[in-house]
Structure formats: structure tokens, C-alpha cells
Design a protein around this motif. Structure first.
Motif, short mmCIF file in Angstrom:
data_model
loop_
_atom_site.label_atom_id
_atom_site.label_comp_id
_atom_site.label_asym_id
_atom_site.label_seq_id
_atom_site.Cartn_x
_atom_site.Cartn_y
_atom_site.Cartn_z
N ALA A 1 0.84 -1.20 0.00
CA ALA A 1 0.00 0.00 0.00
C ALA A 1 0.87 1.25 0.00
CB ALA A 1 -0.92 0.00 1.22
N THR A 2 0.49 2.24 -0.80
CA THR A 2 1.28 3.46 -0.91
C THR A 2 0.53 4.71 -0.48
OG1 THR A 2 0.58 3.76 -3.22
CG2 THR A 2 2.63 2.53 -2.82
N GLU A 3 -0.80 4.69 -0.54
CA GLU A 3 -1.56 5.90 -0.28
C GLU A 3 -3.03 5.56 -0.09
OE1 GLU A 3 -2.00 10.30 -2.43
OE2 GLU A 3 -1.74 8.49 -3.65
N GLU A 4 -3.69 6.33 0.75
CA GLU A 4 -5.15 6.29 0.83
C GLU A 4 -5.67 7.62 0.29
OE1 GLU A 4 -8.55 5.86 4.26
OE2 GLU A 4 -6.98 4.34 4.13
N VAL A 5 -6.58 7.53 -0.66
CA VAL A 5 -7.12 8.72 -1.30
C VAL A 5 -8.59 8.86 -0.91
CG1 VAL A 5 -7.57 9.91 -3.48
CG2 VAL A 5 -5.52 8.48 -3.22
N ILE A 6 -8.94 10.03 -0.36
CA ILE A 6 -10.31 10.30 0.07
C ILE A 6 -10.87 11.42 -0.79
CG2 ILE A 6 -11.75 11.07 2.00
CD1 ILE A 6 -9.60 9.95 3.89
N CYS A 7 -12.02 11.16 -1.40
CA CYS A 7 -12.63 12.11 -2.32
C CYS A 7 -14.00 12.54 -1.82
CB CYS A 7 -12.77 11.50 -3.71
SG CYS A 7 -11.22 11.07 -4.47
N PRO A 8 -14.15 13.78 -1.40
CA PRO A 8 -15.48 14.27 -1.07
C PRO A 8 -16.33 14.44 -2.33
CG PRO A 8 -13.75 15.64 -0.08
CD PRO A 8 -13.11 14.77 -1.12
N GLN A 9 -17.57 13.99 -2.25
CA GLN A 9 -18.53 14.21 -3.33
C GLN A 9 -18.06 13.67 -4.68
OE1 GLN A 9 -18.57 18.58 -2.26
NE2 GLN A 9 -20.70 18.29 -2.81
N GLY A 10 -17.50 12.52 -4.70
CA GLY A 10 -17.11 11.99 -5.99
C GLY A 10 -16.35 10.70 -5.90
N VAL A 11 -16.03 10.15 -7.04
CA VAL A 11 -15.26 8.91 -7.14
C VAL A 11 -13.88 9.27 -7.66
CG1 VAL A 11 -15.13 6.64 -8.21
CG2 VAL A 11 -17.36 7.60 -7.57
N PRO A 12 -12.83 8.79 -7.03
CA PRO A 12 -11.48 9.14 -7.49
C PRO A 12 -11.17 8.51 -8.85
CG PRO A 12 -11.40 7.42 -5.82
CD PRO A 12 -12.83 7.89 -5.88
N ASP A 13 -10.24 9.12 -9.55
CA ASP A 13 -9.76 8.51 -10.78
C ASP A 13 -9.09 7.19 -10.42
OD1 ASP A 13 -10.61 10.67 -12.28
OD2 ASP A 13 -8.72 11.76 -12.01
N ARG A 14 -9.64 6.11 -10.95
CA ARG A 14 -9.11 4.80 -10.60
C ARG A 14 -7.78 4.56 -11.29
NH1 ARG A 14 -12.90 1.13 -8.70
NH2 ARG A 14 -11.10 -0.20 -8.35
N GLN A 15 -6.85 3.98 -10.55
CA GLN A 15 -5.55 3.61 -11.08
C GLN A 15 -5.37 2.11 -10.91
OE1 GLN A 15 -2.40 5.92 -9.34
NE2 GLN A 15 -3.38 7.88 -9.77
N PRO A 16 -4.46 1.53 -11.69
CA PRO A 16 -4.20 0.10 -11.51
C PRO A 16 -3.82 -0.19 -10.06
CG PRO A 16 -3.12 0.92 -13.49
CD PRO A 16 -3.64 2.13 -12.76
N ASN A 17 -4.32 -1.27 -9.53
CA ASN A 17 -4.01 -1.74 -8.18
C ASN A 17 -4.70 -0.92 -7.09
OD1 ASN A 17 -2.09 -3.71 -9.24
ND2 ASN A 17 -0.76 -1.94 -9.60
N ASP A 18 -5.67 -0.07 -7.47
CA ASP A 18 -6.50 0.60 -6.48
C ASP A 18 -7.50 -0.39 -5.89
OD1 ASP A 18 -5.29 3.00 -6.81
OD2 ASP A 18 -7.02 4.04 -7.69
N ARG A 19 -7.84 -0.19 -4.64
CA ARG A 19 -8.88 -1.01 -3.99
C ARG A 19 -9.88 -0.08 -3.31
NH1 ARG A 19 -9.30 -3.29 1.10
NH2 ARG A 19 -7.10 -2.91 1.62
N MET A 20 -11.14 -0.17 -3.72
CA MET A 20 -12.18 0.61 -3.07
C MET A 20 -12.36 0.10 -1.64
SD MET A 20 -13.08 2.77 -5.41
CE MET A 20 -14.56 3.48 -4.71
N LEU A 21 -12.54 1.03 -0.71
CA LEU A 21 -12.53 0.64 0.71
C LEU A 21 -13.92 0.51 1.32
CD1 LEU A 21 -9.54 2.84 1.91
CD2 LEU A 21 -9.56 0.38 1.51
N GLN A 22 -14.93 1.06 0.68
CA GLN A 22 -16.26 1.01 1.28
C GLN A 22 -17.14 -0.06 0.63
OE1 GLN A 22 -15.62 4.81 0.38
NE2 GLN A 22 -16.26 5.80 2.28
#
Length: 428
Positions: free
Chosen positions: A356-377
Motif C-alpha cells: 500500500a502506498t496511499e489512501e485517497v479520500i474524495c469528497p462528493q465523488g469517485v477518485p480517478d481509478r488507477q491500476p491496483n486501487d482497492r475501493m474501501l467502502q
């Protein structure tokens, strides 16, 4: 476990707000509440989400019976309109959140509760009570599991906690990787494997130590654990092997300088031919004490007080805050307690190797998905109906995989930055 109904795990001010909101017409405004931590406990590099399945079960049964409503009316907590509303209460909204066993960091939106204002606000105390306790225990237990380096851990803390909390703590410790609990209620309710030894009282009951050991072995065979430190540890070990033979499963030591005593005990057991007899140590062990024994000949640890009290951090520091009303972000601006408005979506980013390298939190939206991303919710409740949840063993495996995924620095017991940095993407 405690028979206290979940509906009375409601704070006075929550019902005051319900009464006022019903009167001014805002009770049904569509709202989003989030559970998150502003910071991790001092010295911690990650938190562990625990208790979510327990919470969903409690929300499913969250009802106010006539006696409770009568109490609330008699004491002036609610007026007639609020009492009538409580009599018909059913949570009809949605709940999403991080999986049990997921790691969290400052700002991680680990639980999102959506619905009418009144139906959501009455769940605040219940949600924080469950999640703060269980997550604190799970984080402490996970650190102990890491410190144990694959050796077995037994949760033995029931005598140091409220009777209901003791069962919840045993569940959280098992989730974190403990292999056994001594708490039979937790074993019966959650299917956690149970284990235990004997007490000093049993040895003191008999005329001498050998008689106590002989009684235990006569009942349980030599596949048992004898407590050898009631009097003299070395003599206790000699008595144990003399009674049970060299095939005795284990001895337990509950006092003294455990690092020194464990080494001496291993040498003595080996000299008596008991080369396969295991050594179990206990006695106010926390993650630091367990780590200090890593080089010693210890086969199993029994942890009690430290694990059920969060090893110095008895709460995970979680809060439950309103972040959205009728689709409009709302924020609290109090000094040192400011919030970020809007419903959040979170992903964990990973290297191709799985780190794991980073947790990205996006208010009011969905983050730009990158390879090896895992949605947490994930969904827990939809339109008031709970969805099928992972089993406790599946959540346990999820945490094990999460701990493997973080950089090795994040597993250190020393103070430092969170194991995974958190980035909050600005809202459009």
C-alpha cells in the motif's frame, strides 16, 4: 453478556435534537453522517476497523419498547410527539463503510450513515460505543500479533473488563489474529476457539504442588498445561514432569523476569527429557513485553489487561459527524475540530507488488481509478435492510492481508507517521 437493550444506548442530547427537529420540521431532511478519526492514538501508525458486524446487528434490533418510552416521557427527555415517533422507530436508511479488519488512518471515512436526520442521529452513541471499543482492542491486539512473530496468543482479559465488553474484546482480539480466548461466552457466541490452564488457587487448594498436578493430569491427561510458578518455578517444573511425564503438553509461567525464566525453564525441561513441552508465559503482557521476548524460547503468550483496555489507548478516538444535508456539504469549523463536508469515497493505492502506498479520500465523488486501487467502502445496510456480511474468520483473514500490505515501517511499535499517507482530493 449484558442484557441492556441497544435503544437505551442513546444519549440524552440525541433525543433532545429529535424532539426539536420534529417540532421544526427538519427531522426527515436527508443527511449523511460519517464516522472517522481526526488522529491516531499517540504512538500508533494505523487503526483497525472492528465491531461493524456487531453494530449492524444492534441497529437491526434497535427499537424502543413501551417501558423505555414511558421512562423517557416521565423524566422529560422527550415530548409526546417524540415519544410517538420513537414508538414507531425503524432505521430505514443506508449504511456503508470499511470492511471489518480494514486498516484506517486519520480522516478515513470508516462508516457512512445516510437517511433522515432523526433516524440517523439517534444512532450516534451506539455506533461510537461499539466502534471505539472494538477498534481500540483490535488495534492493540494486532500490534501484539505482529510482536509475537507467528507465535500463538491467548486472550485472557475477561476479569479486567465489563462483562459485556469482555466478550466484545475477545471477538476483536480474535479478529486481530489471537488464536484462542479463555472467555467461554465469546466461544459460545462467536465460535472462537477457547483455551485455558489452571489457577494458583487450585495448587493452593491441595496439600502440595504434586498433588495438585496429579489431580489435573488424572482428569485431563498429559495434554494439558500446568501452572508452575505458585512456589518455586524450577521445582514446579520438576514436579510437573515427574507427575505428567516428558510428554506434558505445556507449562505456564505467570510471574518474574520472563525472558530469563523462560530460558532457564527451557533448559530445565530439555534436561528432563521434556523437549516437546511448550512454554506459555502470561502476566501483564503488552506488545512491548511480547516483543522483548521474541528471542526467547516462548511458544505461547497469554495477554489480558493490556489487550482488553487497548494497551494504553482504550478508545480509537472515532467521531460521528454530519457532513451533508439534502445533498449539500456541511462543515464544522471549530478550532482543531474542523470537518470536511460532503460524503466521501475512499480508495487504497498499491504498488504492483501489493504494498500500500496511499489512501485517497474524495469528497462528493469517485477518485480517478488507477491500476491496483482497492475501493474501501462496501454496503452494510440498504433501505434499512442489512446485507449479508463476511464471517468473523473472513474478516480475520482480511486484516491479516492488510497488515501484510503496509510498508514494514508501519508495523514498528515506535512512534512515527501513519503507515499509509492519506490524501484528501479537493471537492470540485
Amino acid at each position: 453478556m449484558s442484557t441492556l437493550r441497544p435503544s437505551l444506548l442513546t444519549d440524552h442530547y440525541e433525543l433532545t435534537m429529535v424532539s426539536a427537529a420534529l417540532k421544526d420540521g427538519t427531522a426527515d431532511r436527508r443527511c449523511v453522517f460519517e464516522v472517522f478519526s481526526r488522529r491516531l492514538p499517540t504512538g500508533r501508525r494505523y487503526g483497525v476497523v472492528a465491531g461493524t458486524a456487531r453494530l449492524i446487528e444492534l441497529i437491526r434490533d434497535f427499537r424502543f419498547d413501551p417501558a423505555e418510552i414511558d421512562f423517557l416521557r416521565r423524566t422529560g427527555v422527550v415530548d409526546d410527539a417524540a415519544a410517538a415517533w420513537l414508538a414507531d422507530y425503524r432505521f430505514t436508511g443506508d449504511i456503508d463503510g470499511y470492511a471489518e479488519g480494514e486498516l484506517f488512518f486519520p480522516g478515513s471515512p470508516i462508516l457512512t450513515v445516510s437517511g433522515g436526520f432523526a433516524e440517523c442521529v439517534v444512532l450516534e452513541t451506539l455506533a461510537l460505543s461499539v466502534l471505539n471499543h472494538d477498534s481500540a482492542v483490535a488495534a492493540a491486539a494486532a500490534r501484539m500479533v505482529t510482536a509475537a512473530r507467528g507465535r500463538t496468543l491467548i486472550e485472557m482479559g475477561a476479569r479486567r473488563a465489563h462483562e459485556g465488553a469482555a466478550v466484545a474484546a475477545a471477538r476483536a482480539a480474535y479478529l486481530a489474529g489471537f488464536r484462542f480466548t479463555s472467555n467461554l461466552a465469546a466461544g459460545a457466541h462467536y465460535g472462537i476457539p477457547t483455551a485455558g490452564t489452571a489457577a494458583h488457587a487450585f495448587t493452593l487448594l491441595h496439600d502440595d504442588e504434586r498433588a495438585a498436578f496429579a489431580s489435573q493430569v488424572a482428569t485431563l491427561g498429559n495434554n494439558t498445561t500446568l501452572l508452575v510458578d505458585t512456589y518455586d518455578i524450577s521445582q514446579g517444573i520438576r514436579n510437573a514432569i515427574a507427575v505428567a511425564g516428558p510428554a506434558l503438553r505445556a507449562v505456564r509461567i505467570d510471574s518474574g523476569d520472563l525472558a530469563v525464566i523462560a530460558q532457564q525453564s527451557r533448559e530445565l525441561l530439555d534436561s528432563l527429557g521434556a523437549t516437546e513441552t511448550k512454554i506459555i508465559v502470561s502476566g501483564d503482557l503488552d506488545e512491548y513485553a511480547i516483543a522483548s521476548l521474541a528471542a526467547g524460547p516462548v511458544d505461547m503468550y497469554g495477554a489480558g489487561t493490556a489487550v482488553v483496555t487497548g494497551s494504553g489507548a482504550p478508545t480509537a478516538g472515532l467521531v460521528y459527524k454530519l457532513v451533508e444535508v439534502d445533498g449539500r456539504p456541511v462543515v464544522k469549523r471549530s478550532e482543531h475540530k474542523a470537518t470536511i463536508g460532503g460524503r466521501k469515497v475512499a480508495v487504497r493505492r498499491h504498488k504492483p507488488t501489493g504494498t500500500a502506498t496511499e489512501e485517497v479520500i474524495c469528497p462528493q465523488g469517485v477518485p480517478d481509478r488507477q491500476p491496483n486501487d482497492r475501493m474501501l467502502q462496501r454496503s452494510y445496510v440498504v433501505d434499512g435492510e442489512p446485507v449479508e456480511l463476511p464471517t468473523l474468520d473472513e474478516s480475520r483473514e482480511h486484516l491479516r492481508e492488510c497488515l501484510i500490505s503496509i510498508p514494514w515501517e508501519g508495523l514498528k511499535l515506535s512512534a512515527g507517521d501513519p503507515a499509509v499517507p492519506v490524501t484528501v482530493v479537493p471537492a470540485d
